[in-house]
Design a protein around this motif. Sequence first.
Motif, PDB file in Angstrom:
ATOM      1  N   HIS A  92       0.827  -1.165   0.179  1.00  9.62           N
ATOM      2  CA  HIS A  92       0.521   0.182  -0.033  1.00  9.62           C
ATOM      3  C   HIS A  92       0.710   1.227   0.234  1.00  9.62           C
ATOM      4  O   HIS A  92       0.586   2.789  -0.080  1.00  9.62           O
ATOM      5  N   ASP A  93       2.315   1.264  -0.283  1.00  8.96           N
ATOM      6  CA  ASP A  93       2.990   2.445   0.142  1.00  8.96           C
ATOM      7  C   ASP A  93       2.817   3.051   0.958  1.00  8.96           C
ATOM      8  O   ASP A  93       2.824   4.301   1.265  1.00  8.96           O
ATOM      9  N   ILE A  94       2.594   2.671   1.908  1.00 10.03           N
ATOM     10  CA  ILE A  94       3.020   3.327   3.399  1.00 10.03           C
ATOM     11  C   ILE A  94       4.185   2.579   4.272  1.00 10.03           C
ATOM     12  O   ILE A  94       5.271   1.760   3.844  1.00 10.03           O
ATOM     13  N   ALA A  95       4.955   4.163   4.566  1.00 10.57           N
ATOM     14  CA  ALA A  95       6.253   4.439   5.566  1.00 10.57           C
ATOM     15  C   ALA A  95       6.134   3.512   6.604  1.00 10.57           C
ATOM     16  O   ALA A  95       5.402   3.588   7.340  1.00 10.57           O
ATOM     17  N   PRO A  96       7.553   1.803   6.965  1.00 11.96           N
ATOM     18  CA  PRO A  96       6.855   2.021   7.895  1.00 11.96           C
ATOM     19  C   PRO A  96       7.046   2.499   9.387  1.00 11.96           C
ATOM     20  O   PRO A  96       6.495   1.910  10.238  1.00 11.96           O
ATOM     21  N   GLU A  97       7.818   3.535   9.432  1.00  3.12           N
ATOM     22  CA  GLU A  97       7.726   4.167  10.446  1.00  3.12           C
ATOM     23  C   GLU A  97       6.043   4.958  10.587  1.00  3.12           C
ATOM     24  O   GLU A  97       5.649   5.016  12.175  1.00  3.12           O
ATOM     25  N   LEU A  98       5.555   4.987   9.946  1.00  2.00           N
ATOM     26  CA  LEU A  98       4.107   5.057  10.285  1.00  2.00           C
ATOM     27  C   LEU A  98       3.532   4.119  11.018  1.00  2.00           C
ATOM     28  O   LEU A  98       2.537   4.443  11.618  1.00  2.00           O
ATOM     29  N   ALA A  99       3.813   3.075  11.116  1.00  2.00           N
ATOM     30  CA  ALA A  99       3.168   2.100  11.735  1.00  2.00           C
ATOM     31  C   ALA A  99       3.638   1.566  13.291  1.00  2.00           C
ATOM     32  O   ALA A  99       3.821   0.644  14.060  1.00  2.00           O
ATOM     33  N   GLN A 100       4.604   1.851  13.646  1.00  2.65           N
ATOM     34  CA  GLN A 100       6.010   1.388  14.305  1.00  2.65           C
ATOM     35  C   GLN A 100       5.121   1.493  15.346  1.00  2.65           C
ATOM     36  O   GLN A 100       5.706   0.803  16.402  1.00  2.65           O
ATOM     37  N   THR A 101       4.358   2.742  15.848  1.00  2.00           N
ATOM     38  CA  THR A 101       3.598   2.254  17.191  1.00  2.00           C
ATOM     39  C   THR A 101       3.308   1.564  17.193  1.00  2.00           C
ATOM     40  O   THR A 101       2.784   0.424  18.696  1.00  2.00           O
TER      41      THR A 101
END
Length: 159
Positions: A92-101
Motif C-alpha cells: 500500500h506504499d506506506i512508510a513502516p515508520e508510520l506503523a511503528q507505534t
Amino acid sequence: MNPMFPKTKSIPTGHKLRAIAFALLAKREHSKYDLTQKLQHYGAHPEEIEQLVNELEHAHYQSDERMAGMLVRSQVRQGRGLQRVKQSLKKHDIAPELAQTALEDIDWLQEALQLKIKKFGTDIATEPKQKAKQIRFLQYRGFSMDIIMKVIKYREDDE
C-alpha cells in the motif's frame, strides 16, 4: 442515441472528482497511493489528482498513519506475523515508520502461540515431520524463526 455509438464517459474534474474521492474515503481508509491509483482509473488529470489528494491529506480526510494502524490491526486479527504485515504496508506504499507505534504494541510471541495452539493444539511436537509442518505454517504466516522456535517448544509451565 445511436446504440452503435454508446455515449462516452466524461472525465471527472473539480467537484465531481472530489465527490468520488469522498465516496471512496467514506467506505474505508485508503493510503495516499491507493487513493491516487483509484482516482486515476476515472481518467482524471494526474496533476489534479495529486492536488486533490494532498488537499484531502492536509484536511485529515486521508491519513497514511491511520491507514497504517488499521492495516496492522487487520493483519494481526487475520493471524499474520510481522513480515506479512510489513509486506502489506509496502504493497500500500506506506512508510513502516508510520506503523511503528502500532507494531510495538503487539506481542508477536503471544500472537504466534495463539495461532499455533488454535491450529495444532497445546502438545509439543516430537516427530520431525510434525515440527516441520508447524514451522512451515508459522513461517508462511510471517513470523520470525526465533519466535517460531520458542512457540513450538512452549509449555504451559514456561510462564
